[in-house]
Design an enzyme around this catalytic site. Sequence first.
Site, PDB file in Angstrom:
ATOM      1  N   HIS A 235      -9.996  -5.434  -3.389  1.00 33.42           N
ATOM      2  CA  HIS A 235      -8.677  -5.665  -2.796  1.00 33.42           C
ATOM      3  C   HIS A 235      -8.831  -6.071  -1.347  1.00 33.42           C
ATOM      4  O   HIS A 235      -9.708  -5.587  -0.632  1.00 33.42           O
ATOM      5  CB  HIS A 235      -7.763  -4.441  -2.928  1.00 33.42           C
ATOM      6  CG  HIS A 235      -8.388  -3.162  -2.478  1.00 33.42           C
ATOM      7  ND1 HIS A 235      -9.297  -2.465  -3.255  1.00 33.42           N
ATOM      8  CD2 HIS A 235      -8.245  -2.441  -1.344  1.00 33.42           C
ATOM      9  CE1 HIS A 235      -9.684  -1.377  -2.605  1.00 33.42           C
ATOM     10  NE2 HIS A 235      -9.063  -1.349  -1.435  1.00 33.42           N
ATOM     11  N   LEU A 236      -7.942  -6.951  -0.953  1.00 35.06           N
ATOM     12  CA  LEU A 236      -7.882  -7.429   0.427  1.00 35.06           C
ATOM     13  C   LEU A 236      -6.658  -6.777   1.071  1.00 35.06           C
ATOM     14  O   LEU A 236      -5.528  -6.972   0.620  1.00 35.06           O
ATOM     15  CB  LEU A 236      -7.738  -8.961   0.412  1.00 35.06           C
ATOM     16  CG  LEU A 236      -7.475  -9.663   1.741  1.00 35.06           C
ATOM     17  CD1 LEU A 236      -8.621  -9.471   2.722  1.00 35.06           C
ATOM     18  CD2 LEU A 236      -7.253 -11.172   1.502  1.00 35.06           C
TER      19      LEU A 236
ATOM     20  N   ASP B 104       0.848  -1.192   0.000  1.00 36.00           N
ATOM     21  CA  ASP B 104       0.000   0.000   0.000  1.00 36.00           C
ATOM     22  C   ASP B 104       0.886   1.246   0.000  1.00 36.00           C
ATOM     23  O   ASP B 104       1.878   1.318   0.720  1.00 36.00           O
ATOM     24  CB  ASP B 104      -0.923  -0.014   1.225  1.00 36.00           C
ATOM     25  CG  ASP B 104      -2.085   0.947   1.074  1.00 36.00           C
ATOM     26  OD1 ASP B 104      -3.237   0.483   1.012  1.00 36.00           O
ATOM     27  OD2 ASP B 104      -1.846   2.178   1.031  1.00 36.00           O
ATOM     28  N   ILE B 105       0.500   2.229  -0.798  1.00 39.38           N
ATOM     29  CA  ILE B 105       1.303   3.450  -0.933  1.00 39.38           C
ATOM     30  C   ILE B 105       1.234   4.298   0.348  1.00 39.38           C
ATOM     31  O   ILE B 105       2.155   5.068   0.623  1.00 39.38           O
ATOM     32  CB  ILE B 105       0.835   4.245  -2.183  1.00 39.38           C
ATOM     33  CG1 ILE B 105       1.939   5.127  -2.716  1.00 39.38           C
ATOM     34  CG2 ILE B 105      -0.429   5.029  -1.934  1.00 39.38           C
ATOM     35  CD1 ILE B 105       1.676   5.634  -4.130  1.00 39.38           C
TER      36      ILE B 105
HETATM   37  P1  5GP Z   1      -9.716   1.229   0.110  1.00 40.47           P
HETATM   38  O1  5GP Z   1      -9.938   2.477   0.926  1.00 40.47           O
HETATM   39  O2  5GP Z   1     -10.342   1.351  -1.260  1.00 40.47           O
HETATM   40  O3  5GP Z   1     -10.076  -0.026   0.826  1.00 40.47           O
HETATM   41  O4  5GP Z   1      -8.154   1.105  -0.068  1.00 40.47           O
HETATM   42  C1  5GP Z   1      -7.457   1.668  -1.105  1.00 40.47           C
HETATM   43  C2  5GP Z   1      -6.005   1.589  -0.708  1.00 40.47           C
HETATM   44  O5  5GP Z   1      -5.219   1.775  -1.860  1.00 40.47           O
HETATM   45  C3  5GP Z   1      -5.593   2.691   0.292  1.00 40.47           C
HETATM   46  O6  5GP Z   1      -5.069   2.086   1.461  1.00 40.47           O
HETATM   47  C4  5GP Z   1      -4.555   3.497  -0.476  1.00 40.47           C
HETATM   48  O7  5GP Z   1      -3.483   3.924   0.340  1.00 40.47           O
HETATM   49  C5  5GP Z   1      -4.095   2.529  -1.535  1.00 40.47           C
HETATM   50  N1  5GP Z   1      -3.681   3.155  -2.776  1.00 40.47           N
HETATM   51  C6  5GP Z   1      -4.338   4.130  -3.458  1.00 40.47           C
HETATM   52  N2  5GP Z   1      -3.679   4.450  -4.584  1.00 40.47           N
HETATM   53  C7  5GP Z   1      -2.586   3.658  -4.619  1.00 40.47           C
HETATM   54  C8  5GP Z   1      -1.504   3.512  -5.555  1.00 40.47           C
HETATM   55  O8  5GP Z   1      -1.429   4.185  -6.589  1.00 40.47           O
HETATM   56  N3  5GP Z   1      -0.555   2.586  -5.258  1.00 40.47           N
HETATM   57  C9  5GP Z   1      -0.615   1.819  -4.130  1.00 40.47           C
HETATM   58  N4  5GP Z   1       0.377   0.956  -3.934  1.00 40.47           N
HETATM   59  N5  5GP Z   1      -1.608   1.918  -3.238  1.00 40.47           N
HETATM   60  C10 5GP Z   1      -2.585   2.821  -3.472  1.00 40.47           C
END
Ligand code: 5GP
Length: 112
Positions: free
Chosen positions: A99-100, A30-31
């Site tokens: 995503h998990l 995660d970024i």
């Molecule tokens: P959600 O909130 O949809 O469950 O999680 C999305 C996750 O994706 C977040 O934790 C966010 O930090 C991560 N994320 C968003 N954009 C990117 C990216 O471009 N690269 C990576 N590695 N992670 C990302």
Amino acid sequence: MDDCLFCKIARGELPSKKAYEDEDVLVFHDIHPIAPVHLLLIPKAHVESLASCAAQHQAILGKLLLLAPKLALEYGLDQGFRTMINTGRGGGQEVFHLHLHVFGGGERIPKI
Ligand code: 5GP
Ligand code: ZN
């Protein structure tokens, strides 16, 4: 999905710090990690969220869940880890490609 962020990562059009890959699954860091280890496990094939899954996704869902403890151990989470799937805007989902989250390490994760 042409403009899906995680599809672009899966296709290698955007960079990611890869942790695991096979024909169906990509795992990357995660970024914005919320723990010392924070992995995102995604199916390579686009599916928007858990709410969009159907019987045809049973195998990939099982594969992601079975992969989680293996990768957690590989990344040093021998004391345990947390898994999370945010679903829909109300569930805090920001990227609409299933995503998990697998995260842990460091201080004990607070109870939710
Ligand atoms: P959600 O909130 O949809 O469950 O999680 C999305 C996750 O994706 C977040 O934790 C966010 O930090 C991560 N994320 C968003 N954009 C990117 C990216 O471009 N690269 C990576 N590695 N992670 C990302
Ligand atoms: Zn996608």
